[in-house]
Enzyme design. Structure first.
Site, PDB file in Angstrom:
ATOM      1  N   CYS A  45      71.791  42.115 -20.645  1.00 29.94           N
ATOM      2  CA  CYS A  45      72.109  40.885 -19.909  1.00 29.94           C
ATOM      3  C   CYS A  45      73.560  40.476 -20.106  1.00 29.94           C
ATOM      4  O   CYS A  45      74.167  39.885 -19.210  1.00 29.94           O
ATOM      5  CB  CYS A  45      71.178  39.763 -20.341  1.00 29.94           C
ATOM      6  SG  CYS A  45      71.100  39.517 -22.132  1.00 29.94           S
ATOM      7  N   ASP A  86      50.000  46.172 -40.512  1.00 28.10           N
ATOM      8  CA  ASP A  86      50.040  45.276 -39.347  1.00 28.10           C
ATOM      9  C   ASP A  86      51.178  45.623 -38.384  1.00 28.10           C
ATOM     10  O   ASP A  86      52.080  44.832 -38.123  1.00 28.10           O
ATOM     11  CB  ASP A  86      50.175  43.822 -39.786  1.00 28.10           C
ATOM     12  CG  ASP A  86      49.839  42.854 -38.644  1.00 28.10           C
ATOM     13  OD1 ASP A  86      49.182  43.297 -37.680  1.00 28.10           O
ATOM     14  OD2 ASP A  86      50.253  41.684 -38.715  1.00 28.10           O
ATOM     15  N   HIS A  90      69.470  35.599 -24.823  1.00 27.20           N
ATOM     16  CA  HIS A  90      69.645  36.089 -23.455  1.00 27.20           C
ATOM     17  C   HIS A  90      70.897  35.470 -22.840  1.00 27.20           C
ATOM     18  O   HIS A  90      71.214  34.310 -23.098  1.00 27.20           O
ATOM     19  CB  HIS A  90      68.411  35.716 -22.617  1.00 27.20           C
ATOM     20  CG  HIS A  90      68.400  36.333 -21.254  1.00 27.20           C
ATOM     21  ND1 HIS A  90      68.240  37.680 -21.048  1.00 27.20           N
ATOM     22  CD2 HIS A  90      68.536  35.788 -20.021  1.00 27.20           C
ATOM     23  CE1 HIS A  90      68.269  37.930 -19.739  1.00 27.20           C
ATOM     24  NE2 HIS A  90      68.458  36.793 -19.104  1.00 27.20           N
TER      25      HIS A  90
END
Length: 733
Positions: free
Chosen positions: A215, A145, A718
């Site tokens: 970021c 998978d 983030h």
């Protein structure tokens, strides 16, 4: 010359050669994309070889795949994008549907399940070229998978009439799409849900492109160089010197061959770009920012700044920041200021002018010292000790003072002012979590906890012949810097020894008065403990020298195995009594951003002497580890591996990362290590020679910016920053 729109809907109106040329340009992987993919793939696990490729069932149903991409479509939905070919029966289906509804039609996966899950291998159409290893292959099998490699892919494709020789790439690979999504996803608009975001443009409002988990870099850079701090804009940006993006003093004082690695030049280049507004795009027709907005100039490559050279110049010698993984913004801020200090010191009197024979370092804007007032419980005598200069005030969040937030209250970690006009932002919180009423702690409570009296057990007192007695310590500011960075310690050690984020909101006021936390010096009636005579103490016997608890060697090794530096571990153990690993870990999380965290201890201990001598000896690296890495990696020499282990304090994992990160120019990188050691020693000598007088102003501050982390652990999430611009409005980057 006419400008015609080119899209999936209009491409059928163009000649075939025009379509092929346009698609090849759109899907071309340039150097920047290749570098991003390299970093992305190095940070990820290598794709395994599928165990199903040898005995993969093949259905001889006569299906042949047309070489014309325009005829490919999902046999379930009719979609023509994100198509995957089943290598067993020739079925073409859409890719997986993402959690947010994006992605494909899910046709390929649905077909696999409908057929009894016996045909697991698929390949993405449009990524097949003569280099079959670069094609996107996936296994739907439950025990795999995920992305896989298929060694006999060319043979399987030939059975469906696909000849890989001469095929050209016509769509982006999954890895490229992941990098693009990570760089362009509108995290900000989601985080500011409920707020009306208004696009802005102009000087100081230039956005930066996400290079993939960069970021934390962008947030720090916007805060320092985006115009919020005029002194740094004056030095590295447009400022009042009439500098431009083409003309800056740092541009003209460096040899062209050294530009890429020159810290001052790259910082000035980025600072000028941010403060000039020359690269800002026009405002979109709509004044509202929407999640699905495609017309915003921030999505146009010509209006985006990608700070690649700046990132390389600042982080090339750092084992963590040179990777594509998420890092801590506070640590990066410390590292950036240190790199600027080094570069500015080396340019003293040459590229940087001095004032009264003193160089004004950029870090001086944020530098402050704290004074600890320590009271002896035996005789109530007092002594004052000053810390080394720091760049950031690290505050513990006193959860015992947290209180529930009323539903009507303004969301915490925002100012108490009205909702600011902002640019962009992100959120990954679930809807159920948003509905919870969060706990709130005022920032004032964090400051009071920092300045409150705390007890120290078994403190050794020199005026009492080094006898241990309980002490009471209180922190105060020795000086107030021009700008004060405050870090909230949002992480604590969980019961499983894994850092976890504290779920609490902090109410930050718009103004702050810290005058009550200023050190007032010795007070009337206090009896001061006389300072130790250094010369006398040096001549004293060894029994009189120890003033710190013995540090357990095993505890040091345990902490170092967690990735911390030797001196930082020793400093932590010394602060908590010498052998308590759990208390030392808590101390490390509170003080790992201290500038002197990894500096050698003023008084060496036996364990410190032993470990330091072992690590300073280039031949003391464990030869078993050296030979194991040489054998397992297979592409590096013994000397190269030994140099990497020396650079990473013997950590095999970090040494492997260092070697792969410097593969392109490994010999020069190794040669630079010895030079760096020499230059670091020279620079530290220069630091001792140059005495920086710290600024000391009023302890009254106004909030001008915030860097926030959105996520639940240190390695993901983030970062965004809110900055207050000259017009008094808040902008989010």
């Amino acid at each position: 010359v006419a400008e015609l729109p080119y899209s999936d809907e209009t491409k059928s109106t163009f000649p075939t050669m025009v379509v092929e040329s346009a698609d090849s340009i759109i899907h071309h992987s340039g150097l920047a994309t290749a570098q991003d993919l390299k970093v992305w793939e190095l940070d990820d696990e290598p794709k395994p070889v599928s165990k199903y490729f040898k005995d993969l069932p093949f259905v001889d149903n006569g299906i042949l795949i047309s070489p014309d991409p325009s005829k490919w479509k999902c046999e379930k939905s009719g979609d023509k994008d994100n198509l995957w070919l089943n290598l067993s029966d020739g079925f073409i289906g859409g890719g997986r549907k993402n959690w947010d509804g994006s992605g494909g039609s899910n046709g390929a996966l649905d077909h696999f399940l409908e057929k009894g899950s016996v045909h697991p291998l698929v390949v993405k159409l449009g990524t097949i070229t003569s280099d079959v290893e670069a094609a996107d292959c996936y296994s739907y099998a439950k025990d795999e998978d995920g992305p896989v490699t298929i060694p006999n892919l060319a043979e399987l494709l030939m059975k469906r009439g696909i000849k890989v020789a001469g095929l050209k790439k016509t769509v982006k690979s999954t890895a490229e799409l992941e990098v693009e999504l990570n760089a362009n996803y509108a995290f900000d608009a989601i985080t500011e849900s409920g707020s009306n975001l208004v696009p802005v443009t102009g000087p100081g409002l230039q956005g930066l492109q996400n290079l993939g988990n960069s970021c934390y870099i962008n947030s720090v850079v916007q805060t320092l160089l985006g115009g919020t701090i005029p002194e740094l804009s004056q030095r590295y940006g447009i400022g009042a010197n009439k500098n431009t993006v083409h003309s800056h003093p740092f541009f003209n004082t460096v040899a062209p061959k050294n530009v890429i690695d020159d810290v001052l030049c790259q910082t000035a280049k980025l600072g000028c770009a941010l403060t000039s507004g020359d690269f800002c795009g026009p405002l979109p027709d709509s004044i509202m920012v929407a999640d699905d907005s495609k017309s915003s100039s921030t999505t146009d490559p010509k209006y985006r700044l990608a700070p690649r050279f700046f990132k390389n110049a600042i982080a090339k010698s750092h084992v963590d920041f040179c990777t594509g993984q998420q890092q801590d913004a506070a640590q990066y801020l410390q590292h950036l200021l240190e790199m600027l200090d080094r570069a500015e010191l080396s340019s003293r009197g040459k590229r940087l002018a001095t004032t009264n024979d003193e160089l004004q370092l950029s870090s001086r804007l944020f530098a402050f010292q704290t004074t600890s007032r320590i009271t002896c419980s035996a005789d109530n005598k007092v002594k004052y000790t000053d810390s080394a200069p720091e760049m950031m005030l690290s505050l513990r969040i006193p959860m015992e003072l947290a209180s529930p937030s009323p539903a009507s209250e303004v969301p915490a970690e925002s100012t108490s002012t009205s909702t600011p006009d902002q640019k962009r932002q992100k959120s990954d919180d679930n809807a159920t979590e948003k509905d919870k009423s969060p706990l709130v702690v005022p920032l004032q409570s964090c400051l009071e906890a920092w300045g409150a009296a705390s007890s120290i057990d078994d403190y050794r007192w020199s005026h009492l012949s080094n006898v241990s007695h309980k002490a009471t310590s209180q922190n105060r500011f020795a000086n107030f810097p021009r700008y004060l960075f405050v870090q909230l310690q949002r992480y604590e050690m969980g019961p499983d020894w894994v850092p976890r984020k504290i779920e609490v909101d902090v109410d930050v006021p718009e103004t702050l008065d810290l005058e009550e936390l200023k050190n007032k010096g010795a007070q009337e009636g206090e009896v001061l403990i006389p300072e130790e005579n250094t010369c006398t103490s040096e001549n004293n016997s060894a029994s009189q020298q120890p003033s710190a608890p013995a540090i357990d060697e095993g505890a040091v090794a345990t902490l170092m195995d967690m990735g911390f530096g030797m001196y930082g571990c020793m400093r932590a153990l010394k602060a908590v009594g010498g052998n308590n690993v759990e208390s030392a870990m808590n101390w490390i999380f509170e003080h790992n951003t201290d500038k002197d965290f990894n500096d050698p201890l003023p008084e060496a201990t036996n364990i410190g002497d032993n470990i330091a001598s072992q690590q300073s000896d280039k031949s003391s690296v464990d030869e078993g580890t050296v030979m194991s890495l040489v054998e397992n990696l297979g592409c590096f020499t013994v000397d190269q591996v030994r140099a990497a282990l020396n650079e990473t304090n013997g950590s095999a994992d970090r040494a492997g990362d260092w070697l792969f990160n410097h593969m392109d120019n490994l010999d020069d990188a190794i040669a630079a290590l010895s030079c760096n050691e020499t230059s670091t020693h020279d620079e530290s000598s220069d630091n001792n020679k140059i005495s920086q007088t710290l600024d000391d102003g009023k302890g009254q501050y106004t909030l001008v910016g915030m860097i926030s982390h959105i996520g639940k652990n240190t390695g993901s999430g983030h970062y965004v920053c809110h900055l207050k611009k000259n017009d008094g409005k808040w902008v989010i980057f």
